[in-house]
Design a protein around this motif. Sequence first.
Motif, short mmCIF file in Angstrom:
data_model
loop_
_atom_site.label_atom_id
_atom_site.label_comp_id
_atom_site.label_asym_id
_atom_site.label_seq_id
_atom_site.Cartn_x
_atom_site.Cartn_y
_atom_site.Cartn_z
N ARG A 135 -5.19 3.11 8.21
CA ARG A 135 -5.78 3.92 9.26
C ARG A 135 -7.20 4.31 8.87
NH1 ARG A 135 -2.55 9.05 11.45
NH2 ARG A 135 -1.31 7.36 12.37
N ILE A 136 -8.12 4.08 9.78
CA ILE A 136 -9.53 4.42 9.55
C ILE A 136 -9.90 5.58 10.48
CG2 ILE A 136 -11.91 3.56 9.60
CD1 ILE A 136 -10.69 0.72 9.32
N LYS A 137 -10.26 6.69 9.87
CA LYS A 137 -10.58 7.89 10.65
C LYS A 137 -12.02 7.84 11.13
CE LYS A 137 -10.61 12.95 10.40
NZ LYS A 137 -10.33 14.14 9.58
N LEU A 138 -12.20 7.96 12.44
CA LEU A 138 -13.54 8.03 13.01
C LEU A 138 -13.93 9.48 13.28
CD1 LEU A 138 -13.32 5.03 15.52
CD2 LEU A 138 -14.17 5.02 13.17
N LEU A 174 1.14 19.49 14.50
CA LEU A 174 1.77 18.51 15.38
C LEU A 174 0.74 17.90 16.32
CD1 LEU A 174 4.49 17.23 16.18
CD2 LEU A 174 4.72 19.04 17.90
N PHE A 175 0.74 16.56 16.37
CA PHE A 175 -0.21 15.84 17.21
C PHE A 175 0.54 14.78 18.03
CE2 PHE A 175 -2.64 17.54 13.78
CZ PHE A 175 -3.92 17.76 14.26
N ASP A 209 -0.54 18.48 4.32
CA ASP A 209 -1.49 18.12 3.26
C ASP A 209 -0.79 17.65 2.00
OD1 ASP A 209 -3.63 18.81 4.90
OD2 ASP A 209 -3.63 20.90 4.21
N GLU A 210 0.40 18.21 1.71
CA GLU A 210 1.08 17.92 0.46
C GLU A 210 2.00 16.71 0.56
OE1 GLU A 210 1.46 20.77 2.12
OE2 GLU A 210 0.05 22.10 1.08
N ASP A 211 2.71 16.56 1.68
CA ASP A 211 3.75 15.53 1.80
C ASP A 211 3.35 14.35 2.67
OD1 ASP A 211 5.51 17.10 0.25
OD2 ASP A 211 6.01 18.30 2.02
N GLY A 212 2.16 14.33 3.22
CA GLY A 212 1.73 13.21 4.04
C GLY A 212 1.99 13.42 5.52
N TYR A 213 1.86 12.33 6.28
CA TYR A 213 2.03 12.36 7.73
C TYR A 213 3.32 11.63 8.10
CZ TYR A 213 -2.99 13.54 8.00
OH TYR A 213 -4.22 14.14 7.86
N PHE A 214 4.06 12.19 9.07
CA PHE A 214 5.30 11.59 9.56
C PHE A 214 5.14 11.28 11.05
CE2 PHE A 214 6.25 14.25 5.96
CZ PHE A 214 7.14 13.50 5.21
N PHE A 223 0.88 8.23 3.31
CA PHE A 223 0.77 8.98 2.06
C PHE A 223 -0.33 10.03 2.17
CE2 PHE A 223 2.64 4.96 0.66
CZ PHE A 223 3.72 5.43 -0.08
N PRO A 224 -0.15 11.17 1.49
CA PRO A 224 -1.19 12.21 1.53
C PRO A 224 -2.44 11.73 0.81
CG PRO A 224 0.50 12.78 -0.07
CD PRO A 224 1.02 11.57 0.68
#
Length: 208
Positions: free
Chosen positions: A26-29, A84-85, A135-140, A188-189
């Motif tokens: 993933r590339i953040k813009l 949440l997003f 921030d600690e456990d990453g994104y789900f 992964f975070p």
Amino acid sequence: VLTDADNQFRSVYEFAGGLGFGGVVRIKLTDFWNIETGINYTRQRYNLDFRDLVTGETDNTQLNVISYAIPLKGLVYIQLGEKLFANVALGVSANFIASNVEAFGLGNTFSFGGLKRNVVDGALLGGLGLEFRTDEDGYFYLGGSIHQPFNDIMTTQVNYQRDGIPPGFAARSVIEGAYFAIDFRYFFPTKEDKRPKVRVVKPDWKNM
């Protein structure tokens, strides 16, 4: 439904699910715009029910179509809460069918085969999902996606020889390759850079 020209047999095949996995980059813009790419492995399963219309004999077999995809998608995010997003994704994919495939039944008197039509094919991708960020456990991430090839991915043919005696009978069709998937992803975070910052001081030549 496939029926040969001489009306000797009838066969019905249908998509029966599958599985896939892969890696995503993933590339953040911005906070609300991202680009995703990577590589995915997919195995689609097709079941074939076969019936000899003269003798009444029946059998079934299964065809597994393996492919690899390199997607490129744009994502738009809507923040629903602190962590949440929701996101919507749209993009395209380059697909590679691993090989031609074939399966047999009724003591090898009939076969169900698939012949890939192109080395590389394209597909339209769409998706919708929810993402929980820590921030600690990453994104789900949990969501759904649609994979719609631009063209049929395989030409299929059923061949049959009653009692193994020629002449044989045949019927031909295609596999479209479209599917809907339930997606689970884990990111992964990112590690915070804790190295001390180095301040660079430029000399003021005018006052020297």
